[in-house]
Scaffold this motif. Structure first.
Motif, PDB file in Angstrom:
ATOM      1  N   GLY A 186       0.819  -1.040  -0.027  1.00  0.00           N
ATOM      2  CA  GLY A 186       0.048   0.026  -0.002  1.00  0.00           C
ATOM      3  C   GLY A 186       0.950   1.262  -0.024  1.00  0.00           C
ATOM      4  N   ILE A 204       3.958   1.628  -0.986  1.00  0.00           N
ATOM      5  CA  ILE A 204       4.627   1.715  -2.247  1.00  0.00           C
ATOM      6  C   ILE A 204       4.035   2.123  -3.272  1.00  0.00           C
ATOM      7  CG2 ILE A 204       5.836   0.355  -4.055  1.00  0.00           C
ATOM      8  CD1 ILE A 204       6.952  -1.410  -1.867  1.00  0.00           C
ATOM      9  N   MET A 205       2.836   1.500  -3.554  1.00  0.00           N
ATOM     10  CA  MET A 205       1.833   1.798  -4.726  1.00  0.00           C
ATOM     11  C   MET A 205       1.082   3.241  -4.557  1.00  0.00           C
ATOM     12  SD  MET A 205       2.497  -0.749  -6.326  1.00  0.00           S
ATOM     13  CE  MET A 205       1.650  -0.242  -7.900  1.00  0.00           C
ATOM     14  N   THR A 206       0.698   3.529  -3.432  1.00  0.00           N
ATOM     15  CA  THR A 206       0.271   4.966  -3.313  1.00  0.00           C
ATOM     16  C   THR A 206       1.469   6.077  -3.713  1.00  0.00           C
ATOM     17  OG1 THR A 206      -1.052   4.417  -1.237  1.00  0.00           O
ATOM     18  CG2 THR A 206      -0.460   6.462  -1.675  1.00  0.00           C
ATOM     19  N   ARG A 207       2.648   5.835  -3.367  1.00  0.00           N
ATOM     20  CA  ARG A 207       3.747   6.729  -3.589  1.00  0.00           C
ATOM     21  C   ARG A 207       3.974   6.602  -5.196  1.00  0.00           C
ATOM     22  NH1 ARG A 207       8.818   5.159  -1.556  1.00  0.00           N
ATOM     23  NH2 ARG A 207       7.695   3.317  -0.244  1.00  0.00           N
ATOM     24  N   LEU A 208       4.010   5.452  -5.579  1.00  0.00           N
ATOM     25  CA  LEU A 208       4.321   5.476  -7.180  1.00  0.00           C
ATOM     26  C   LEU A 208       2.932   6.035  -7.952  1.00  0.00           C
ATOM     27  CD1 LEU A 208       5.341   1.638  -7.677  1.00  0.00           C
ATOM     28  CD2 LEU A 208       6.604   3.808  -7.981  1.00  0.00           C
ATOM     29  N   ARG A 209       1.707   5.759  -7.418  1.00  0.00           N
ATOM     30  CA  ARG A 209       0.522   6.361  -8.028  1.00  0.00           C
ATOM     31  C   ARG A 209       0.658   7.882  -8.005  1.00  0.00           C
ATOM     32  NH1 ARG A 209      -4.989   5.780  -5.079  1.00  0.00           N
ATOM     33  NH2 ARG A 209      -3.623   7.157  -3.709  1.00  0.00           N
ATOM     34  N   HIS A 240       3.428   9.663  -7.869  1.00  0.00           N
ATOM     35  CA  HIS A 240       4.473   9.992  -8.726  1.00  0.00           C
ATOM     36  C   HIS A 240       4.254  10.119 -10.050  1.00  0.00           C
ATOM     37  CE1 HIS A 240       8.715  10.038 -10.104  1.00  0.00           C
ATOM     38  NE2 HIS A 240       8.632   8.932 -10.900  1.00  0.00           N
TER      39      HIS A 240
END
Lengths: 187, 187
Positions: A147, A149-154, A156
């Motif tokens: 969660g 990681i994907m939140t940060r990626l999204r 970004h």
DNA sequence: TATTGTTATACTCTATAACTATA
DNA sequence: TATAGTTATAGAGTATAACAATA
């Protein structure tokens, strides 16, 4: 799927990190598998595509009206694509469209009772599939990491310049694997 | 996108864990954004779709022949879909197809020099995009976690029964949002 | 009879461009 | 002139079913 030889001879820029490549491919394949199963479920239980489900879910979650533009936001679509999908959903009685009183250019979209009911009917199965495929093999720790990681990626990726990021063309022409190549989006 | 009201009134199965839902949506959106950018890059630099790139990359990585069935494996396709794509790639001179000497029913597919060169030409930009969008915001630790998680997930999903996993139908008929609904795959 | 692959066909989806109408 | 949305159109991609050929 890892360890692609660097085409023929020419110098091919920075070497690939095998670990990164592996992560990348695993991510793409896993999500592809997940998405496929999810689409099967949505089609079977609600006769909906994933995109249609997203649109309904979005409308349901805001609980009121959205303009077409607002509705499109985040769902990577051309305007005409959204018009097309909205047309289908409206024809099926799942949403309504009416001109905005504030700005007569805008169209206000809302879920109908029936649309809401459909979301409610489809959601449990949807949750079940994601639970079985996505959450079951993950520990609480994994879930937390993922969660984060994907939140940060999204965020970004959302922040990336929508266009202009297209890298420099290398070779303008070739026999063309696909007949023609329209590739741009309008939002 | 979180917090969808449970449609109208009826009882709707297990309640949703907001955290899980958030992770799920973040995952889907992030990968969707990544995939879109990747497709723009592949189209711009190599006039390839992501699927076509996958096929070429797979052939390049094995360094030899694959049958159509082997080639299809992992790329979620119907046989006819693969035939279609292989037709395009062959016409573009990127792959060759010839009958197998061992089993005359089979078709052996291989990358051509030109196909290999194209992969080599496209790969640097591809890596660059993934680096910028996917790896840049991740620490080594993140990368490790993500790789671990996605590898496990991929294996888990691959191991799922390909069919039969389709959840029980709730209601067989409705006005139909999409005109017709063929939804199955043949591999 | 089962398997490999192709073909014919239909349909979904997405994009481009031209267009209307409002701000 | 810019923005919101629609329409017409064209093309990519994928699925189904029927088919041919080999095992």
């Amino acid at each position: 799927m890892v360890g692609i030889p660097s085409g023929a001879d020419a110098d091919n820029g920075p070497a690939l990190d095998p670990q990164q490549l592996g992560v990348y491919f695993a991510l793409m394949e896993a999500v592809s598998l997940l998405q496929h199963q999810v689409e099967v479920q949505l089609r079977a239980e609600g006769d909906l595509s994933y995109v249609q489900f997203q649109l309904l879910a979005r409308l349901a979650s805001v609980g009121g009206h959205l303009t077409m533009t607002q509705l499109a936001d985040g769902v990577v679509y051309s305007r005409s694509g959204l018009t097309y999908q909205a047309g289908l959903l409206e024809k099926a009685g799942l949403i309504t469209r009416c001109p905005s009183p504030d700005d007569e250019r805008s169209t206000l979209v809302a879920v109908t009772e029936e649309g809401l009911a459909l979301v409610g009917r489809v959601l449990p199965g949807h949750v079940e599939v994601t639970r079985r495929l996505l959450f079951e093999p993950l520990s609480d720790d994994d879930l937390h990491h993922l969660g984060d990681i994907m939140t940060r990626l999204r965020d970004h990726m959302r922040a990336q310049p929508p266009r202009s990021a297209v890298p420099r063309k290398r070779r303008p022409s070739r026999p063309s694997a696909a007949q023609s190549a329209p590739q741009d989006q309008d939002r």
